[in-house]
Design a protein around this motif. Structure first.
Motif, PDB file in Angstrom:
ATOM      1  N   ARG A 168       0.831  -1.202   0.000  1.00 29.23           N
ATOM      2  CA  ARG A 168       0.000   0.000   0.000  1.00 29.23           C
ATOM      3  C   ARG A 168       0.871   1.258   0.000  1.00 29.23           C
ATOM      4  NH1 ARG A 168      -2.434  -0.930   4.378  1.00 29.23           N
ATOM      5  NH2 ARG A 168      -4.015  -2.228   3.410  1.00 29.23           N
ATOM      6  N   ALA A 169       1.929   1.240   0.784  1.00 31.94           N
ATOM      7  CA  ALA A 169       2.834   2.397   0.827  1.00 31.94           C
ATOM      8  C   ALA A 169       3.505   2.617  -0.525  1.00 31.94           C
ATOM      9  CB  ALA A 169       3.881   2.199   1.920  1.00 31.94           C
ATOM     10  N   CYS A 170       3.937   1.540  -1.174  1.00 32.97           N
ATOM     11  CA  CYS A 170       4.554   1.662  -2.490  1.00 32.97           C
ATOM     12  C   CYS A 170       3.538   2.147  -3.522  1.00 32.97           C
ATOM     13  CB  CYS A 170       5.137   0.316  -2.922  1.00 32.97           C
ATOM     14  SG  CYS A 170       6.581  -0.216  -1.961  1.00 32.97           S
ATOM     15  N   ALA A 171       2.288   1.694  -3.382  1.00 35.89           N
ATOM     16  CA  ALA A 171       1.233   2.159  -4.296  1.00 35.89           C
ATOM     17  C   ALA A 171       1.048   3.663  -4.185  1.00 35.89           C
ATOM     18  CB  ALA A 171      -0.074   1.424  -3.993  1.00 35.89           C
ATOM     19  N   GLY A 172       1.134   4.180  -2.975  1.00 33.83           N
ATOM     20  CA  GLY A 172       1.020   5.624  -2.780  1.00 33.83           C
ATOM     21  C   GLY A 172       2.170   6.376  -3.428  1.00 33.83           C
ATOM     22  N   TYR A 233      -3.022  -0.428  -8.696  1.00 28.33           N
ATOM     23  CA  TYR A 233      -2.442  -0.444  -7.349  1.00 28.33           C
ATOM     24  C   TYR A 233      -3.138   0.555  -6.424  1.00 28.33           C
ATOM     25  CZ  TYR A 233       1.424  -3.613  -8.317  1.00 28.33           C
ATOM     26  OH  TYR A 233       2.175  -4.717  -8.612  1.00 28.33           O
ATOM     27  N   ALA A 234      -3.656   1.628  -6.996  1.00 28.42           N
ATOM     28  CA  ALA A 234      -4.286   2.664  -6.178  1.00 28.42           C
ATOM     29  C   ALA A 234      -5.548   2.166  -5.468  1.00 28.42           C
ATOM     30  CB  ALA A 234      -4.618   3.881  -7.026  1.00 28.42           C
ATOM     31  N   ARG A 235      -6.112   1.046  -5.903  1.00 29.14           N
ATOM     32  CA  ARG A 235      -7.288   0.505  -5.211  1.00 29.14           C
ATOM     33  C   ARG A 235      -6.971   0.136  -3.762  1.00 29.14           C
ATOM     34  NH1 ARG A 235      -8.148  -2.892  -9.918  1.00 29.14           N
ATOM     35  NH2 ARG A 235      -7.965  -4.772  -8.630  1.00 29.14           N
ATOM     36  N   LEU A 236      -5.704  -0.019  -3.453  1.00 28.93           N
ATOM     37  CA  LEU A 236      -5.307  -0.350  -2.088  1.00 28.93           C
ATOM     38  C   LEU A 236      -5.341   0.859  -1.163  1.00 28.93           C
ATOM     39  CD1 LEU A 236      -2.162  -2.521  -2.935  1.00 28.93           C
ATOM     40  CD2 LEU A 236      -4.440  -3.361  -2.318  1.00 28.93           C
ATOM     41  N   LEU A 237      -5.389   2.055  -1.726  1.00 30.80           N
ATOM     42  CA  LEU A 237      -5.205   3.280  -0.943  1.00 30.80           C
ATOM     43  C   LEU A 237      -6.514   3.743  -0.313  1.00 30.80           C
ATOM     44  CD1 LEU A 237      -2.889   5.083  -3.499  1.00 30.80           C
ATOM     45  CD2 LEU A 237      -2.204   3.819  -1.460  1.00 30.80           C
ATOM     46  N   THR A 238      -6.395   4.298   0.879  1.00 32.23           N
ATOM     47  CA  THR A 238      -7.568   4.775   1.606  1.00 32.23           C
ATOM     48  C   THR A 238      -7.537   6.265   1.892  1.00 32.23           C
ATOM     49  OG1 THR A 238      -6.498   4.190   3.713  1.00 32.23           O
ATOM     50  CG2 THR A 238      -7.922   2.527   2.716  1.00 32.23           C
ATOM     51  N   SER A 240      -7.989   9.932   1.392  1.00 29.41           N
ATOM     52  CA  SER A 240      -8.912  10.581   0.451  1.00 29.41           C
ATOM     53  C   SER A 240      -8.175  11.439  -0.580  1.00 29.41           C
ATOM     54  CB  SER A 240      -9.937  11.431   1.204  1.00 29.41           C
ATOM     55  OG  SER A 240      -9.295  12.428   1.977  1.00 29.41           O
ATOM     56  N   ALA A 241      -7.078  12.079  -0.180  1.00 32.17           N
ATOM     57  CA  ALA A 241      -6.327  12.906  -1.133  1.00 32.17           C
ATOM     58  C   ALA A 241      -5.722  12.051  -2.242  1.00 32.17           C
ATOM     59  CB  ALA A 241      -5.240  13.681  -0.401  1.00 32.17           C
ATOM     60  N   LEU A 242      -5.253  10.863  -1.882  1.00 36.23           N
ATOM     61  CA  LEU A 242      -4.696   9.962  -2.880  1.00 36.23           C
ATOM     62  C   LEU A 242      -5.802   9.354  -3.740  1.00 36.23           C
ATOM     63  CD1 LEU A 242      -1.908   8.132  -0.832  1.00 36.23           C
ATOM     64  CD2 LEU A 242      -1.648  10.009  -2.455  1.00 36.23           C
ATOM     65  N   VAL A 243      -6.935   9.030  -3.121  1.00 36.80           N
ATOM     66  CA  VAL A 243      -8.065   8.499  -3.888  1.00 36.80           C
ATOM     67  C   VAL A 243      -8.518   9.528  -4.922  1.00 36.80           C
ATOM     68  CG1 VAL A 243     -10.465   7.701  -3.747  1.00 36.80           C
ATOM     69  CG2 VAL A 243      -8.798   6.942  -2.055  1.00 36.80           C
ATOM     70  N   GLU A 244      -8.494  10.798  -4.553  1.00 36.69           N
ATOM     71  CA  GLU A 244      -8.870  11.863  -5.494  1.00 36.69           C
ATOM     72  C   GLU A 244      -7.913  11.888  -6.692  1.00 36.69           C
ATOM     73  OE1 GLU A 244     -10.748  14.637  -7.463  1.00 36.69           O
ATOM     74  OE2 GLU A 244     -11.525  14.051  -5.481  1.00 36.69           O
ATOM     75  N   LYS A 245      -6.632  11.734  -6.440  1.00 40.44           N
ATOM     76  CA  LYS A 245      -5.667  11.697  -7.542  1.00 40.44           C
ATOM     77  C   LYS A 245      -5.918  10.488  -8.433  1.00 40.44           C
ATOM     78  CE  LYS A 245      -1.930  14.076  -5.037  1.00 40.44           C
ATOM     79  NZ  LYS A 245      -2.002  15.332  -5.797  1.00 40.44           N
ATOM     80  N   ALA A 246      -6.216   9.351  -7.820  1.00 43.19           N
ATOM     81  CA  ALA A 246      -6.494   8.142  -8.590  1.00 43.19           C
ATOM     82  C   ALA A 246      -7.752   8.324  -9.435  1.00 43.19           C
ATOM     83  CB  ALA A 246      -6.647   6.946  -7.658  1.00 43.19           C
TER      84      ALA A 246
END
Length: 383
Positions: A168-172, A233-238, A240-246
Protein backbone atom coordinates in the motif's frame (compact mmCIF):
# COMPACT_ATOMS: atom_id res chain seq x y z
CA UNK A 1 46.26 -4.78 15.92
CA UNK A 2 49.93 -5.27 16.79
CA UNK A 3 50.54 -1.52 16.61
CA UNK A 4 48.04 -1.07 19.40
CA UNK A 5 48.76 -4.09 21.48
CA UNK A 6 51.85 -6.31 21.54
CA UNK A 7 51.44 -10.07 21.44
CA UNK A 8 53.56 -10.51 24.56
CA UNK A 9 51.27 -8.10 26.41
CA UNK A 10 48.33 -10.29 25.39
CA UNK A 11 50.14 -13.40 26.61
CA UNK A 12 50.41 -11.84 30.05
CA UNK A 13 46.60 -11.90 30.25
CA UNK A 14 46.27 -15.66 29.66
CA UNK A 15 45.22 -16.15 33.28
CA UNK A 16 42.55 -13.47 32.99
CA UNK A 17 40.38 -14.48 29.98
CA UNK A 18 37.77 -11.79 30.61
CA UNK A 19 40.35 -9.02 30.46
CA UNK A 20 42.07 -10.65 27.50
CA UNK A 21 38.82 -10.75 25.50
CA UNK A 22 38.17 -7.12 26.36
CA UNK A 23 41.63 -5.98 25.27
CA UNK A 24 41.44 -7.88 21.98
CA UNK A 25 37.98 -6.43 21.36
CA UNK A 26 39.31 -2.88 21.86
CA UNK A 27 42.15 -3.58 19.46
CA UNK A 28 39.88 -5.01 16.77
CA UNK A 29 37.46 -2.09 17.00
CA UNK A 30 40.31 0.40 16.77
CA UNK A 31 41.59 -1.39 13.68
CA UNK A 32 38.13 -1.51 12.09
CA UNK A 33 38.23 -5.31 11.97
CA UNK A 34 34.60 -5.68 13.01
CA UNK A 35 33.98 -9.05 11.36
CA UNK A 36 36.85 -10.41 13.45
CA UNK A 37 35.21 -8.83 16.48
CA UNK A 38 32.15 -10.99 15.82
CA UNK A 39 34.36 -14.09 15.68
CA UNK A 40 35.92 -13.02 18.95
CA UNK A 41 32.55 -12.68 20.65
CA UNK A 42 31.54 -16.17 19.50
CA UNK A 43 34.83 -17.52 20.83
CA UNK A 44 34.15 -15.72 24.10
CA UNK A 45 30.68 -17.31 24.38
CA UNK A 46 32.06 -20.79 23.75
CA UNK A 47 34.79 -20.26 26.33
CA UNK A 48 32.30 -18.93 28.87
CA UNK A 49 30.09 -21.99 28.53
CA UNK A 50 32.89 -24.54 28.31
CA UNK A 51 32.20 -25.49 24.68
CA UNK A 52 34.93 -26.55 22.21
CA UNK A 53 36.70 -23.47 20.91
CA UNK A 54 37.16 -24.74 17.36
CA UNK A 55 33.44 -24.26 16.58
CA UNK A 56 33.05 -27.84 15.35
CA UNK A 57 30.10 -28.35 17.67
CA UNK A 58 27.01 -26.82 16.02
CA UNK A 59 24.74 -24.86 18.31
CA UNK A 60 21.86 -27.17 17.35
CA UNK A 61 23.75 -30.04 18.97
CA UNK A 62 23.99 -28.23 22.30
CA UNK A 63 21.29 -29.27 24.76
CA UNK A 64 18.93 -26.90 26.54
CA UNK A 65 19.09 -24.74 28.57
CA UNK A 66 22.67 -24.11 27.45
CA UNK A 67 21.70 -23.76 23.80
CA UNK A 68 19.38 -20.82 24.55
CA UNK A 69 22.15 -19.09 26.49
CA UNK A 70 24.61 -19.51 23.62
CA UNK A 71 22.04 -18.26 21.11
CA UNK A 72 21.42 -15.21 23.28
CA UNK A 73 25.14 -14.47 23.25
CA UNK A 74 25.22 -14.91 19.49
CA UNK A 75 22.40 -12.38 19.03
CA UNK A 76 24.09 -9.94 21.42
CA UNK A 77 27.25 -10.19 19.30
CA UNK A 78 25.17 -9.55 16.16
CA UNK A 79 23.73 -6.39 17.68
CA UNK A 80 27.10 -5.14 18.90
CA UNK A 81 28.89 -5.63 15.59
CA UNK A 82 25.89 -4.44 13.56
CA UNK A 83 25.70 -1.19 15.48
CA UNK A 84 29.44 -0.60 15.11
CA UNK A 85 29.21 -1.19 11.36
CA UNK A 86 26.31 1.25 11.20
CA UNK A 87 28.39 3.87 12.95
CA UNK A 88 31.08 3.28 10.33
CA UNK A 89 28.57 3.81 7.53
CA UNK A 90 28.92 0.20 6.33
CA UNK A 91 25.21 -0.39 5.99
CA UNK A 92 25.14 -3.55 3.90
CA UNK A 93 27.62 -5.24 6.22
CA UNK A 94 25.68 -4.01 9.25
CA UNK A 95 22.50 -5.64 7.96
CA UNK A 96 24.28 -9.01 7.82
CA UNK A 97 24.37 -8.88 11.62
CA UNK A 98 21.25 -6.88 12.45
CA UNK A 99 19.01 -9.14 10.34
CA UNK A 100 19.40 -12.27 12.53
CA UNK A 101 18.94 -10.02 15.55
CA UNK A 102 15.63 -8.85 14.08
CA UNK A 103 16.68 -5.21 14.35
CA UNK A 104 15.29 -3.20 11.44
CA UNK A 105 14.81 -0.07 13.50
CA UNK A 106 18.45 0.98 13.74
CA UNK A 107 19.23 0.61 10.04
CA UNK A 108 15.83 2.03 9.04
CA UNK A 109 16.67 5.15 11.05
CA UNK A 110 20.03 5.40 9.30
CA UNK A 111 18.41 5.00 5.87
CA UNK A 112 16.09 7.91 6.67
CA UNK A 113 19.08 10.24 6.74
CA UNK A 114 20.97 8.67 3.85
CA UNK A 115 21.64 10.66 0.69
CA UNK A 116 21.07 8.77 -2.55
CA UNK A 117 24.03 9.26 -4.88
CA UNK A 118 25.57 7.35 -7.77
CA UNK A 119 28.06 5.62 -5.54
CA UNK A 120 25.60 4.18 -3.02
CA UNK A 121 22.29 4.08 -4.89
CA UNK A 122 22.26 0.34 -5.56
CA UNK A 123 23.19 -0.50 -1.97
CA UNK A 124 20.59 1.80 -0.45
CA UNK A 125 17.78 0.64 -2.75
CA UNK A 126 18.68 -2.99 -2.13
CA UNK A 127 18.51 -2.55 1.63
CA UNK A 128 15.42 -0.36 1.78
CA UNK A 129 13.30 -2.12 -0.83
CA UNK A 130 14.58 -5.60 -1.60
CA UNK A 131 15.57 -6.40 1.98
CA UNK A 132 12.27 -4.93 3.19
CA UNK A 133 13.79 -2.52 5.71
CA UNK A 134 11.92 0.54 4.44
CA UNK A 135 10.04 -0.42 1.23
CA UNK A 136 8.28 2.92 0.85
CA UNK A 137 11.54 4.88 0.88
CA UNK A 138 13.29 2.28 -1.26
CA UNK A 139 10.54 2.35 -3.85
CA UNK A 140 10.67 6.13 -4.03
CA UNK A 141 14.42 5.87 -4.61
CA UNK A 142 13.89 3.24 -7.29
CA UNK A 143 11.41 5.45 -9.13
CA UNK A 144 13.78 8.39 -9.04
CA UNK A 145 16.67 6.30 -10.39
CA UNK A 146 15.11 3.79 -12.78
CA UNK A 147 11.92 5.47 -13.95
CA UNK A 148 8.30 4.42 -14.02
CA UNK A 149 8.37 1.40 -16.34
CA UNK A 150 11.14 -0.45 -14.52
CA UNK A 151 9.67 0.40 -11.13
CA UNK A 152 6.21 -0.90 -12.01
CA UNK A 153 7.74 -4.16 -13.21
CA UNK A 154 9.66 -4.42 -9.96
CA UNK A 155 6.56 -3.83 -7.86
CA UNK A 156 4.65 -6.44 -9.85
CA UNK A 157 7.38 -8.94 -9.07
CA UNK A 158 7.63 -8.05 -5.38
CA UNK A 159 4.01 -7.48 -4.42
CA UNK A 160 3.52 -11.07 -3.24
CA UNK A 161 6.62 -10.90 -1.05
CA UNK A 162 5.79 -7.63 0.72
CA UNK A 163 3.15 -7.38 3.41
CA UNK A 164 -0.05 -5.52 2.64
CA UNK A 165 0.98 -2.32 4.41
CA UNK A 166 4.22 -2.10 2.44
CA UNK A 167 2.49 -2.73 -0.90
CA UNK A 168 0.00 0.00 0.00
CA UNK A 169 2.83 2.40 0.83
CA UNK A 170 4.55 1.66 -2.49
CA UNK A 171 1.23 2.16 -4.30
CA UNK A 172 1.02 5.62 -2.78
CA UNK A 173 4.55 6.44 -3.94
CA UNK A 174 3.73 5.24 -7.46
CA UNK A 175 0.47 7.20 -7.60
CA UNK A 176 2.07 10.48 -6.52
CA UNK A 177 4.92 9.98 -8.99
CA UNK A 178 2.67 9.20 -11.99
CA UNK A 179 0.24 11.98 -11.09
CA UNK A 180 3.12 14.49 -11.05
CA UNK A 181 4.29 13.24 -14.44
CA UNK A 182 0.82 13.45 -15.98
CA UNK A 183 0.15 16.84 -14.40
CA UNK A 184 3.46 18.22 -15.62
CA UNK A 185 2.91 16.96 -19.16
CA UNK A 186 -0.59 18.41 -19.29
CA UNK A 187 0.68 21.78 -18.10
CA UNK A 188 3.44 21.66 -20.69
CA UNK A 189 0.92 20.91 -23.44
CA UNK A 190 -1.31 23.76 -22.25
CA UNK A 191 1.65 26.13 -22.30
CA UNK A 192 2.45 25.06 -25.85
CA UNK A 193 -1.16 25.65 -26.96
CA UNK A 194 -1.80 28.91 -25.13
CA UNK A 195 1.63 30.44 -24.93
CA UNK A 196 1.44 30.72 -21.14
CA UNK A 197 1.17 28.26 -18.24
CA UNK A 198 -2.23 27.35 -16.74
CA UNK A 199 -3.21 28.55 -13.26
CA UNK A 200 -0.79 27.01 -10.78
CA UNK A 201 -3.58 25.46 -8.71
CA UNK A 202 -5.15 23.59 -11.63
CA UNK A 203 -5.31 19.85 -11.00
CA UNK A 204 -5.35 17.11 -13.64
CA UNK A 205 -9.12 16.94 -13.34
CA UNK A 206 -9.56 20.68 -13.73
CA UNK A 207 -7.24 20.81 -16.73
CA UNK A 208 -9.06 18.14 -18.71
CA UNK A 209 -12.49 19.51 -17.71
CA UNK A 210 -11.74 23.12 -18.56
CA UNK A 211 -9.51 22.58 -21.57
CA UNK A 212 -10.82 19.61 -23.62
CA UNK A 213 -8.52 20.63 -26.46
CA UNK A 214 -5.72 18.99 -24.48
CA UNK A 215 -7.19 15.62 -25.45
CA UNK A 216 -8.37 16.57 -28.91
CA UNK A 217 -7.17 14.63 -31.92
CA UNK A 218 -6.14 11.55 -29.96
CA UNK A 219 -3.57 13.34 -27.81
CA UNK A 220 -2.25 11.54 -24.75
CA UNK A 221 0.38 12.61 -22.28
CA UNK A 222 1.79 9.51 -20.60
CA UNK A 223 2.34 5.84 -21.37
CA UNK A 224 -1.13 4.33 -20.98
CA UNK A 225 0.22 1.13 -19.42
CA UNK A 226 1.74 3.24 -16.64
CA UNK A 227 -1.64 4.82 -15.96
CA UNK A 228 -3.31 1.40 -15.92
CA UNK A 229 -0.86 -0.08 -13.44
CA UNK A 230 -1.10 3.01 -11.25
CA UNK A 231 -4.88 2.92 -10.86
CA UNK A 232 -4.77 -0.83 -10.33
CA UNK A 233 -2.44 -0.44 -7.35
CA UNK A 234 -4.29 2.66 -6.18
CA UNK A 235 -7.29 0.50 -5.21
CA UNK A 236 -5.31 -0.35 -2.09
CA UNK A 237 -5.20 3.28 -0.94
CA UNK A 238 -7.57 4.77 1.61
CA UNK A 239 -6.29 8.32 2.05
CA UNK A 240 -8.91 10.58 0.45
CA UNK A 241 -6.33 12.91 -1.13
CA UNK A 242 -4.70 9.96 -2.88
CA UNK A 243 -8.06 8.50 -3.89
CA UNK A 244 -8.87 11.86 -5.49
CA UNK A 245 -5.67 11.70 -7.54
CA UNK A 246 -6.49 8.14 -8.59
CA UNK A 247 -9.98 9.27 -9.62
CA UNK A 248 -8.52 12.05 -11.77
CA UNK A 249 -6.11 9.65 -13.48
CA UNK A 250 -8.98 7.22 -14.14
CA UNK A 251 -11.12 10.05 -15.48
CA UNK A 252 -8.28 11.13 -17.75
CA UNK A 253 -7.81 7.56 -18.99
CA UNK A 254 -11.51 7.13 -19.67
CA UNK A 255 -11.37 10.09 -22.09
CA UNK A 256 -8.57 8.65 -24.20
CA UNK A 257 -9.30 7.31 -27.71
CA UNK A 258 -10.84 3.85 -27.94
CA UNK A 259 -7.68 2.34 -29.39
CA UNK A 260 -5.86 3.32 -26.18
CA UNK A 261 -8.50 1.77 -23.91
CA UNK A 262 -6.76 -1.51 -23.20
CA UNK A 263 -8.93 -4.03 -21.33
CA UNK A 264 -8.23 -4.92 -17.72
CA UNK A 265 -9.03 -7.94 -15.58
CA UNK A 266 -12.49 -8.67 -14.16
CA UNK A 267 -14.39 -6.80 -12.87
CA UNK A 268 -12.34 -3.91 -14.31
CA UNK A 269 -12.48 -5.03 -17.94
CA UNK A 270 -13.45 -1.47 -18.92
CA UNK A 271 -10.37 -0.46 -17.02
CA UNK A 272 -10.41 3.31 -16.69
CA UNK A 273 -14.20 3.72 -16.60
CA UNK A 274 -14.59 0.99 -13.98
CA UNK A 275 -11.85 2.47 -11.82
CA UNK A 276 -13.47 5.88 -12.19
CA UNK A 277 -16.66 4.35 -10.70
CA UNK A 278 -14.69 2.71 -7.91
CA UNK A 279 -12.75 5.78 -6.81
CA UNK A 280 -15.75 8.04 -7.35
CA UNK A 281 -17.85 5.93 -5.00
CA UNK A 282 -15.16 6.10 -2.32
CA UNK A 283 -15.30 9.89 -2.70
CA UNK A 284 -19.11 9.90 -2.36
CA UNK A 285 -19.85 10.33 -6.06
CA UNK A 286 -22.52 8.21 -7.76
CA UNK A 287 -22.27 5.66 -4.98
CA UNK A 288 -25.44 3.68 -5.76
CA UNK A 289 -24.57 3.44 -9.44
CA UNK A 290 -21.12 2.09 -8.58
CA UNK A 291 -22.50 -0.49 -6.17
CA UNK A 292 -25.02 -1.63 -8.77
CA UNK A 293 -22.28 -1.86 -11.40
CA UNK A 294 -19.99 -4.04 -9.27
CA UNK A 295 -22.89 -6.09 -7.93
CA UNK A 296 -23.90 -6.92 -11.50
CA UNK A 297 -20.31 -7.96 -12.19
CA UNK A 298 -20.27 -10.14 -9.07
CA UNK A 299 -23.52 -11.88 -9.97
CA UNK A 300 -22.28 -12.56 -13.49
CA UNK A 301 -19.45 -14.65 -12.03
CA UNK A 302 -21.94 -17.24 -10.82
CA UNK A 303 -20.54 -19.60 -8.21
CA UNK A 304 -17.40 -20.63 -10.06
CA UNK A 305 -14.86 -21.25 -7.23
CA UNK A 306 -12.01 -20.30 -9.61
CA UNK A 307 -13.42 -16.85 -10.32
CA UNK A 308 -13.89 -14.65 -7.27
CA UNK A 309 -12.42 -11.25 -8.23
CA UNK A 310 -15.77 -9.54 -8.86
CA UNK A 311 -17.43 -10.66 -5.65
CA UNK A 312 -14.31 -9.76 -3.68
CA UNK A 313 -14.35 -6.31 -5.27
CA UNK A 314 -17.98 -5.82 -4.27
CA UNK A 315 -17.34 -6.89 -0.67
CA UNK A 316 -14.31 -4.61 -0.36
CA UNK A 317 -16.21 -1.66 -1.81
CA UNK A 318 -19.19 -2.12 0.51
CA UNK A 319 -16.93 -2.47 3.54
CA UNK A 320 -14.96 0.67 2.64
CA UNK A 321 -18.24 2.53 2.18
CA UNK A 322 -19.13 1.48 5.75
CA UNK A 323 -21.98 -0.68 4.50
CA UNK A 324 -20.76 -3.83 6.17
CA UNK A 325 -24.25 -5.19 6.79
CA UNK A 326 -24.90 -5.12 3.04
CA UNK A 327 -21.55 -6.79 2.50
CA UNK A 328 -22.50 -9.51 4.96
CA UNK A 329 -25.77 -10.09 3.10
CA UNK A 330 -23.89 -10.21 -0.23
CA UNK A 331 -21.42 -12.69 1.25
CA UNK A 332 -24.27 -14.95 2.34
CA UNK A 333 -25.80 -14.89 -1.12
CA UNK A 334 -22.78 -14.89 -3.41
CA UNK A 335 -20.06 -16.81 -1.57
CA UNK A 336 -20.95 -20.46 -1.38
CA UNK A 337 -19.37 -22.81 1.12
CA UNK A 338 -17.17 -24.29 -1.60
CA UNK A 339 -16.02 -20.88 -2.84
CA UNK A 340 -12.76 -19.79 -1.24
CA UNK A 341 -11.93 -16.10 -1.44
CA UNK A 342 -8.40 -14.74 -1.60
CA UNK A 343 -6.60 -13.10 1.30
CA UNK A 344 -7.44 -9.70 -0.19
CA UNK A 345 -11.16 -10.12 0.57
CA UNK A 346 -12.70 -9.40 3.96
CA UNK A 347 -13.50 -12.54 5.93
CA UNK A 348 -16.96 -13.42 7.14
CA UNK A 349 -15.83 -12.72 10.69
CA UNK A 350 -14.48 -9.28 9.72
CA UNK A 351 -17.79 -8.40 8.11
CA UNK A 352 -19.70 -9.52 11.18
CA UNK A 353 -17.48 -7.49 13.49
CA UNK A 354 -17.79 -4.41 11.27
CA UNK A 355 -21.58 -4.68 10.92
CA UNK A 356 -22.36 -5.89 14.42
CA UNK A 357 -24.90 -8.27 12.89
CA UNK A 358 -23.93 -11.37 14.81
CA UNK A 359 -27.32 -12.94 14.32
CA UNK A 360 -26.84 -13.04 10.56
CA UNK A 361 -23.29 -14.30 11.02
CA UNK A 362 -24.47 -17.16 13.20
CA UNK A 363 -27.18 -18.00 10.68
CA UNK A 364 -24.61 -18.25 7.92
CA UNK A 365 -22.42 -20.51 10.06
CA UNK A 366 -25.39 -22.79 10.80
CA UNK A 367 -26.39 -22.90 7.13
CA UNK A 368 -22.87 -23.98 6.21
CA UNK A 369 -22.41 -26.33 9.13
CA UNK A 370 -19.36 -24.29 10.12
CA UNK A 371 -18.81 -25.16 13.77
CA UNK A 372 -15.35 -23.56 13.87
CA UNK A 373 -16.66 -20.30 12.39
CA UNK A 374 -19.53 -20.31 14.87
CA UNK A 375 -17.12 -20.76 17.77
CA UNK A 376 -14.87 -17.97 16.42
CA UNK A 377 -17.88 -15.68 16.30
CA UNK A 378 -18.83 -16.45 19.88
CA UNK A 379 -15.32 -15.61 21.03
CA UNK A 380 -15.14 -12.41 18.98
CA UNK A 381 -18.60 -11.29 20.06
CA UNK A 382 -17.88 -11.67 23.74
CA UNK A 383 -14.25 -10.55 23.72
Amino acid sequence: MTAIMKYDELANLADDPREMFQEVAHALVAAGELHRLFDLRLLQERHRHGLPLDRRTPIDDVEEPLRSQVEAGYLAACREVGELLLESGRLREAWMYLRPAGDKFSIRKRLASAVLDDQRADELIELALFEGIDPERGYAWLLSRNGTCNSITTLDGMSQQLDAADVRACAGVLLRHVYRELHGNLRGHYNKLKGSPPPSESSVGQLIDQYPELLAGGNYHLDVSHLQSTVRYARLLTDSALVEKAYEISDYGSRLPTDLQYPGEAPFEDLFAAHRRWFGALLGRDVEEAIQYFETKARSEGDDPRSTAAVETLLILLLRLERADEALAAYRELVTKERELSTHAPTLLELARASGNWERYETICRERDDLLGYASGLLARHA
